[in-house]
Design a protein around this motif. Structure first.
Motif, mmCIF file in Angstrom:
data_model
loop_
_atom_site.group_PDB
_atom_site.id
_atom_site.type_symbol
_atom_site.label_atom_id
_atom_site.label_comp_id
_atom_site.label_asym_id
_atom_site.label_seq_id
_atom_site.Cartn_x
_atom_site.Cartn_y
_atom_site.Cartn_z
ATOM 1 N N UNK A 215 36.922 103.745 -41.092
ATOM 2 C CA UNK A 215 37.274 103.699 -39.674
ATOM 3 C C UNK A 215 38.393 104.685 -39.350
ATOM 4 N N UNK A 216 39.425 104.668 -40.182
ATOM 5 C CA UNK A 216 40.561 105.550 -39.902
ATOM 6 C C UNK A 216 40.212 107.018 -40.155
ATOM 7 N N UNK B 186 36.546 99.516 -45.628
ATOM 8 C CA UNK B 186 36.099 99.606 -44.246
ATOM 9 C C UNK B 186 37.140 100.319 -43.398
ATOM 10 N N UNK B 187 38.366 99.895 -43.588
ATOM 11 C CA UNK B 187 39.461 100.483 -42.820
ATOM 12 C C UNK B 187 39.538 101.987 -43.076
ATOM 13 N N UNK C 27 36.089 95.181 -50.404
ATOM 14 C CA UNK C 27 37.465 95.098 -49.920
ATOM 15 C C UNK C 27 37.542 95.622 -48.496
ATOM 16 N N UNK C 28 38.338 94.971 -47.683
ATOM 17 C CA UNK C 28 38.447 95.429 -46.302
ATOM 18 C C UNK C 28 39.071 96.823 -46.235
ATOM 19 N N UNK C 29 39.778 97.199 -47.284
ATOM 20 C CA UNK C 29 40.387 98.528 -47.314
ATOM 21 C C UNK C 29 39.324 99.623 -47.202
#
Lengths: 151, 151
Positions: A84-85, A80-81, A76-78
């Motif tokens: 990053x965050x 990755x985000x 899920x892109x979540x």
DNA sequence: GCTTGACCTTCCAACGATGGGAAGGCGCAG
DNA sequence: CTGCGCCTTCCCATCGTTGGAAGGTCAAGC
């Protein structure tokens, strides 16, 4: 491609490429009969990824996580985000710490003549027996370490 | 005072106090018959100085310089100010670097849905074959090292 | 006096990411 | 074949700091 070519192409030193392999960040390269490491375009892409993540200040461990996500087409892109965050937050915290140091130093320096006279409030403040309010109180001393220093 | 007392009083671990002695940052402590290190109020003051300078992000080498200046009653305050302001400049530079990293990441993250879908521009940007303009190009790669990373 | 536990001692290793260098093997051009 | 540049592995150093092992000391309680 030999390790030197890859090093040039990515900007990562051959030393570091071997180190990344040794520590498991990247897969061991295939070897030529000579024993030389041989790299594919795929390896090049991976190492470029590493290089860019490194430039963004990620630790090797974090890059490892990112690489895993990168290779996993179903993630899920979540995820990755989130990484990053989280890193952005860490960067902000670090900047805040540096800013406090800087502010304190500027404050001290502003009261220092900066001439040939010996007395200087920077030193007297640092050396005073009393606790100094102006000094940042790094409560989490245990987490501010050597490598956090600026040189 | 034994090393443990000094450690508590300064917030520097006993380990580090021994290390500072070993590396010459501080004078070797006098010893009791038992071999235990014994510290005076003077030592306490010095170590407090070290602790505060450390909190301000100075390297041990810089602290060494500051200590020398501190002990030298005839030094010019300009020397001290110079070190302090030099450090402020280094801090500013580091903050700038961190800010660039942070900005880039925020930019990438802003284009990431952050949901269960797998596609994420953060990863595709990092992995793309093309050089990416948004990525900070750390020209002085050789000077951005491991300990500069934020964890 | 003896035990216990908290302290102290020295020494050695690890961390993280990187650079430096030695000693030797390989590849290719002249 | 020689020379040069690349490659290999291995070990060491950096910086500040923590951890542990193996052993000595001290003071309190029994």
């Amino acid at each position: 491609m030999n390790i030197g070519d890859i090093a040039k192409a990515t900007g990562i030193s051959a030393k570091m490429i071997r180190y990344y392999e040794e520590t498991g960040l990247i897969r061991p390269a295939t070897r030529a009969l000579s024993g030389y490491r041989v790299y594919s375009d795929n390896d090049l892409q991976t190492l470029r990824f590493v290089r860019r993540a490194r430039d963004l200040g990620f630790t090797v461990k974090q890059i490892d996580d990112l690489l895993t996500l990168w290779r996993d087409r179903t993630r899920a892109s979540a995820s990755v985000k989130e990484i990053a965050l989280g890193h952005v937050a860490a960067l902000a915290k670090k900047m805040q710490e540096l800013k406090e140091m800087s502010d304190t130093l500027l404050h001290l320096a502003s009261h220092c003549h900066g001439d040939t006279r010996p007395d200087c409030p920077i030193l007297t403040t640092l050396g005073s027996t009393e606790a100094v309010a102006a000094l940042p109180r790094t409560r989490n001393r245990s987490k501010t370490r050597a490598f956090d220093r600026v040189r």
